[in-house]
Scaffold this active site. Structure first.
Site, PDB file in Angstrom:
ATOM      1  N   ASP A   1      66.591  10.849 -84.864  1.00 24.06           N
ATOM      2  CA  ASP A   1      66.366   9.963 -86.011  1.00 24.06           C
ATOM      3  C   ASP A   1      67.427   8.873 -85.990  1.00 24.06           C
ATOM      4  OD1 ASP A   1      68.686  11.217 -86.801  1.00 24.06           O
ATOM      5  OD2 ASP A   1      67.939  11.875 -88.760  1.00 24.06           O
TER       6      ASP A   1
ATOM      7  N   CYS B   1      80.200   9.524 -88.530  1.00 22.49           N
ATOM      8  CA  CYS B   1      79.759   8.384 -87.730  1.00 22.49           C
ATOM      9  C   CYS B   1      78.789   7.530 -88.546  1.00 22.49           C
ATOM     10  CB  CYS B   1      79.105   8.888 -86.443  1.00 22.49           C
ATOM     11  SG  CYS B   1      78.923   7.637 -85.149  1.00 22.49           S
TER      12      CYS B   1
ATOM     13  N   LEU C   1      60.261  10.874-105.491  1.00 20.37           N
ATOM     14  CA  LEU C   1      60.707  10.831-104.091  1.00 20.37           C
ATOM     15  C   LEU C   1      60.141   9.620-103.357  1.00 20.37           C
ATOM     16  CD1 LEU C   1      60.579  14.535-102.792  1.00 20.37           C
ATOM     17  CD2 LEU C   1      62.593  13.087-103.059  1.00 20.37           C
ATOM     18  N   GLY C   2      58.990   9.115-103.845  1.00 21.80           N
ATOM     19  CA  GLY C   2      58.377   7.961-103.199  1.00 21.80           C
ATOM     20  C   GLY C   2      57.730   8.301-101.866  1.00 21.80           C
TER      21      GLY C   2
ATOM     22  N   CYS D   1      86.471   7.391 -87.233  1.00 21.20           N
ATOM     23  CA  CYS D   1      86.532   7.823 -85.833  1.00 21.20           C
ATOM     24  C   CYS D   1      87.725   8.727 -85.544  1.00 21.20           C
ATOM     25  CB  CYS D   1      86.563   6.603 -84.922  1.00 21.20           C
ATOM     26  SG  CYS D   1      85.077   5.578 -85.044  1.00 21.20           S
TER      27      CYS D   1
ATOM     28  N   TRP E   1      67.663  24.822 -97.146  1.00 17.77           N
ATOM     29  CA  TRP E   1      66.704  25.017 -96.049  1.00 17.77           C
ATOM     30  C   TRP E   1      67.388  25.575 -94.790  1.00 17.77           C
ATOM     31  CZ3 TRP E   1      67.301  20.444 -98.764  1.00 17.77           C
ATOM     32  CH2 TRP E   1      68.173  19.507 -98.218  1.00 17.77           C
TER      33      TRP E   1
ATOM     34  N   GLN F   1      63.764   9.034 -95.289  1.00 18.52           N
ATOM     35  CA  GLN F   1      63.991   7.912 -96.210  1.00 18.52           C
ATOM     36  C   GLN F   1      64.670   8.338 -97.514  1.00 18.52           C
ATOM     37  OE1 GLN F   1      63.145   4.866 -95.114  1.00 18.52           O
ATOM     38  NE2 GLN F   1      62.024   5.558 -93.319  1.00 18.52           N
ATOM     39  N   THR F   2      65.224   9.549 -97.580  1.00 17.74           N
ATOM     40  CA  THR F   2      65.753  10.051 -98.846  1.00 17.74           C
ATOM     41  C   THR F   2      67.068  10.790 -98.606  1.00 17.74           C
ATOM     42  OG1 THR F   2      63.449  10.416 -99.505  1.00 17.74           O
ATOM     43  CG2 THR F   2      65.148  11.283-100.964  1.00 17.74           C
TER      44      THR F   2
ATOM     45  N   GLU G   1      62.506  18.598 -93.781  1.00 17.38           N
ATOM     46  CA  GLU G   1      62.589  17.433 -92.902  1.00 17.38           C
ATOM     47  C   GLU G   1      61.676  16.301 -93.377  1.00 17.38           C
ATOM     48  OE1 GLU G   1      64.712  16.792 -90.698  1.00 17.38           O
ATOM     49  OE2 GLU G   1      65.658  18.754 -90.598  1.00 17.38           O
TER      50      GLU G   1
ATOM     51  N   CYS H   1      86.689  12.216 -86.048  1.00 21.74           N
ATOM     52  CA  CYS H   1      85.475  12.647 -85.351  1.00 21.74           C
ATOM     53  C   CYS H   1      85.797  13.752 -84.344  1.00 21.74           C
ATOM     54  CB  CYS H   1      84.838  11.465 -84.634  1.00 21.74           C
ATOM     55  SG  CYS H   1      83.344  11.909 -83.711  1.00 21.74           S
TER      56      CYS H   1
ATOM     57  N   TYR I   1      60.277  13.279 -84.061  1.00 22.78           N
ATOM     58  CA  TYR I   1      61.495  13.792 -84.689  1.00 22.78           C
ATOM     59  C   TYR I   1      61.254  15.141 -85.357  1.00 22.78           C
ATOM     60  CZ  TYR I   1      64.974  14.726 -88.184  1.00 22.78           C
ATOM     61  OH  TYR I   1      65.913  15.375 -88.953  1.00 22.78           O
TER      62      TYR I   1
END
Length: 389
Positions: A147, A201, A89-90, A208, A33, A51-52, A46, A211, A129
């Site tokens: 998010d 993160c 996918l639920g 860290c 995407w 949740q996936t 998106e 990062c 979001y």
């Protein structure tokens, strides 16, 4: 938190943006995407990613875009085909809302995603979001996309102690993101936040030292990374107990039932389910469960209840195994299903009675034409493992 952010000069903010985006240019993930800035492709991705996990989404996304390459195709899609494309996918309300929003776009915006964030936010299933993601990635508008990953990164960056589980806290994170987002590359900035939160993160084991923005991070400086984000525990899912019935006739077909048009798992197909109340105190398992030692009279009563329900509601009388052959557990966001699954075989050709309109005898070779929710899939896989026809 406010004082720390206020201490960031314009120069420091620009240094932060340049450092962060340089890292993103080198390390950004190659995802389907991200091939272009098509708002439709961004929008679908998106919604799927809610949740996936990313690696789970990719094959679904590619198949979905092949089936529904345009907003018009999505608006015109047959619901059964749409649900089947989403199977596994639920959270099926996501795809139903996708189609409703596609119809809105076709009827209200001439088939094109609106560019105004306020109008994007009016589309079904699109919250702050997703509005920010589409606005920034497709149209290069400096709108934050906040998010869980972003809140985790920002809370550590500025040691924010507000509870991220509370909806009111979102405004704090949106305000900070508005102040630090790169106005020239807002889409890349938002995606950099997402990538950092998923790769570096992380919730319990942040790396860290690797990062790219640790020199700007207040919690890294003080060693307080694991104290953030602050998140109160959500309520436990309510347990619900079912008896599941896998019933086979002499033609090798199985009895399936289509659920109602509204409610949980709307318009999806399942084996018959009979809701039960737990009788034994303190048990977390359905009646007759394999791992619960229950008196024989209760097991007998459970089977009698199942036989009665199936005969009255489906007009069939199978011969049952005396005990459930598996217990299936499935967690929804607010419910936890426990299903004790029984197998029944029609010995004679006694399935000639007319079934309810929402029921069918279906051969396994045709199962791919029906949308099965997670509990159904678990029941079927358990059956295949147990009986291996």
């Amino acid at each position: 938190m406010t004082n720390e952010l206020n201490n960031w000069s314009k120069t420091k903010i620009k240094d932060f943006q340049a450092t962060f985006l340089s890292w993103y240019d080198l390390e950004k993930r190659t995802l389907p995407w991200r091939e272009n800035n098509d708002p439709y492709r961004i929008w679908v991705s998106e919604i799927m990613l809610q949740q996936t996990r990313v690696d789970t989404v990719i094959p679904y996304y590619l198949n979905f875009m092949n089936l529904f390459p345009t907003i018009q195709d999505l608006a015109d899609a047959d619901e059964d085909v749409l649900l089947k494309a989403w199977e596994g996918l639920g959270y099926y309300s996501r795809v139903r809302n996708l189609q409703k929003a596609a119809i809105q776009i076709v009827t209200e915006f001439n088939g094109e995603m609106p560019k105004d964030p306020a109008l994007i936010a009016t589309l079904k299933g699109i919250g702050p979001y997703t509005t920010g993601a589409i606005s920034s990635m497709a149209f290069q508008l400096p709108i934050p996309a906040v998010d869980g990953n972003v809140m985790r990164v920002v809370s550590r960056l500025f040691e924010i102690s507000e509870d991220i589980a509370k909806p009111a806290s979102r405004k704090t994170f949106e305000k900070i993101m508005t102040d630090i987002i790169d106005p020239h590359k807002p889409g890349d900035f938002n995606q950099a936040m997402m990538d950092l939160g998923s790769s570096t993160c992380t919730p319990t084991t942040p790396t860290c030292n690797l990062c790219p923005i640790n020199e700007f991070c207040q919690s890294f400086e003080k060693g307080t990374m694991l104290q953030y984000p602050v998140k109160s525990k959500k309520k436990k899912a309510k347990p619900v107990y079912y008896i599941g019935a896998i019933i086979k006739n002499n033609r090798g077909e199985f009895l399936l039932e289509k659920r109602e048009e509204k409610g949980l798992l709307a318009n999806m197909w399942t084996f018959p389910l009979v809701e039960e109340e737990p009788i034994i105190e303190n048990t977390l398992l359905p009646l007759g469960g394999l791992t619960s030692k229950q008196p024989e009279d209760i097991e007998k009563q459970t089977l009698e209840n199942l036989t009665k329900e199936i005969k009255e509601n489906y007009q069939v009388e199978p011969v049952w195994l005396k005990k459930p052959f598996v217990e299936v557990k499935h967690i929804f966001s607010h419910l936890k299903w426990f299903i004790a699954v029984y197998f029944g075989q029609l010995i004679e050709d006694n399935d000639h009675e007319e079934l309810p309109k929402n029921c069918k005898w279906v051969h396994p070779s045709e199962f791919d034409q029906y949308t099965f929710p997670g509990p159904q899939q678990k029941m079927w896989q358990a059956y295949l493992t147990k009986f291996k026809d």
